[in-house]
Design an enzyme around this catalytic site. Structure first.
Site, PDB file in Angstrom:
ATOM      1  CD  GLU A  29      14.085  14.701-124.609  1.00 34.02           C
ATOM      2  OE1 GLU A  29      14.974  15.469-125.015  1.00 34.02           O
ATOM      3  OE2 GLU A  29      12.918  15.054-124.407  1.00 34.02           O
TER       4      GLU A  29
ATOM      5  CB  SER B  55      13.469  24.428-125.958  1.00 34.19           C
ATOM      6  OG  SER B  55      13.940  23.324-125.219  1.00 34.19           O
TER       7      SER B  55
END
Length: 384
Positions: free
Chosen positions: A251, A133
């Site tokens: 994930e 991110s």
């Protein structure tokens, strides 16, 4: 419109033997851990606990023995994950490395990278963080602006910033998603992954980002002319997007996507004993039905991974539905029990409710926002 199958894993008696072994260990090891501490399982950081899992062969379970693994099945690994999360164990010290960083290195890494890092992860000695991110980008990973430029000696000069980087301040390594050519306008093209030594790379600054409770799990990681060795490239230059999509499948797919708030459901059931009436029983029944369905779907992803199939879209569905379940749970609990959330309360229900309520907003952010996930799902189903 296409349909997706979530295959049921075959029944395996050995898995249940393993489950009993893990459950007995956790019952003894976590004795005295409060319900509030158990609710913090995702963020519970305990290196010694991770080492103990490694000593029992419960990390790197599916990896080859030559890299410290144990060559067990994805279903056996699922059992260990499920039991540790359900018990509220502190998993943060090994969580990311075992779940996704290790498998990514195993798939794309050089022999030197595998030999140097994988045995440490399997031993519970190595912590990873995720460099995906960025500020102003949200879950749009293709908009990454962090850039790695190859130098004349083969090394890489990195500049840019990563945000919401969980436990970067404790990590030994980061897998960095960055741009090695082109511009953000090129979207998926020109991106790569790099291995970053978080303890020995000048030019890397880690700044804390406190959450709603004032706790330090998140970080901003800034790269300013940070030099990475020539051997830092993970996989193939320019193939970072395809690689990171495979990493996200690991994930997004596991039981953590619906078990990270399980302690609140446990406390809710306890608080309703003898006082919930028919409305309480119906509400718990619906929650339990959702939980069983999510578990079936998540185990289906484990079955796909065991077969070597692409599970990225299935994982996105599990992650989206799991986040919705977990975010709705605090509101349902508050509607059933007339008790104010309070972290300092002696009431286990009130303290766990307070923690889960403040943690819940992040459930639909970690691993990708639901808007991004639903776009991925819609494209796969042919409705977008």
């Amino acid at each position: 419109m296409k349909t997706l199958e979530f295959p049921a894993p075959p029944p395996r008696a050995g898995d249940e033997d393993l489950r009993r072994e893990v459950r007995n260990f956790l019952e003894s090891r976590l004795e005295g851990r409060s319900p509030l501490q158990r609710a913090e399982s995702w963020n519970g950081f305990d290196r010694q606990f991770s080492r103990e899992l490694g000593q029992r062969g419960w990390l790197g379970m599916t990896w080859p023995r030559k890299y410290g693994g144990h060559e067990r099945t994805a279903f056996e690994r699922y059992v260990v994950m499920e039991e540790t999360l359900a018990a509220g164990a502190p998993v943060a010290a090994h969580w990311i490395a075992d779940r996704q960083s290790g498998p990514t290195i195993l798939r794309y890494g050089t022999e030197a990278q595998k030999e140097a890092i994988l045995p440490k992860i399997a031993a519970g000695e190595c912590t990873f963080c995720i460099g995906m991110s960025e500020p102003d980008a949200g879950s749009d990973l293709a908009a990454t602006r962090t850039r790695a430029e190859r130098q004349a000696d083969g090394s890489w000069r990195v500049n840019g910033t990563k945000l919401w980087t969980t436990y970067a301040h404790e990590a030994h390594y980061m897998i960095l998603f960055c741009r090695t050519s082109g511009s953000p306008a090129d979207r998926h093209k020109g991106t790569s992954q790099m291995l970053v030594d978080m303890r020995a790379t000048p030019g890397v600054t880690v700044n804390p980002v406190l959450d709603l409770m004032g706790q330090h799990h998140f970080n901003e990681v800034h790269f300013e002319d940070a030099i990475l060795p020539a051997g830092s490239l993970l996989g193939t230059e320019g193939e970072g997007w395809a690689q990171v999509m495979g990493e996200l499948a690991f994930e997004r797919s596991g039981p953590e996507r619906f078990l990270s708030s399980i302690q609140l459901l446990i406390e809710l059931i306890g608080a309703l004993q003898g006082a919930g009436g028919e409305g309480g029983r119906n509400a718990v029944g619906r929650l339990f039905a959702h939980l069983v369905t999510l578990r079936h779907m998540s185990r289906g992803v484990a079955a796909l991974l065991e077969r070597g199939d692409d599970a990225s879209v299935h994982a996105a569905i599990v992650k989206d539905l799991g986040a919705t379940f977990e975010q709705e749970l605090p509101d349902i609990a508050r509607s059933l029990i007339d008790e104010e959330p309070d972290l300092a309360s002696t009431s286990h229900f009130a303290s766990v409710l307070a923690y889960t309520t403040m943690a819940a907003p992040a459930f639909s952010l970690r691993g990708g926002t639901r808007e991004i996930l639903r776009g991925i799902i819609a494209r796969q189903l042919g409705v977008r």
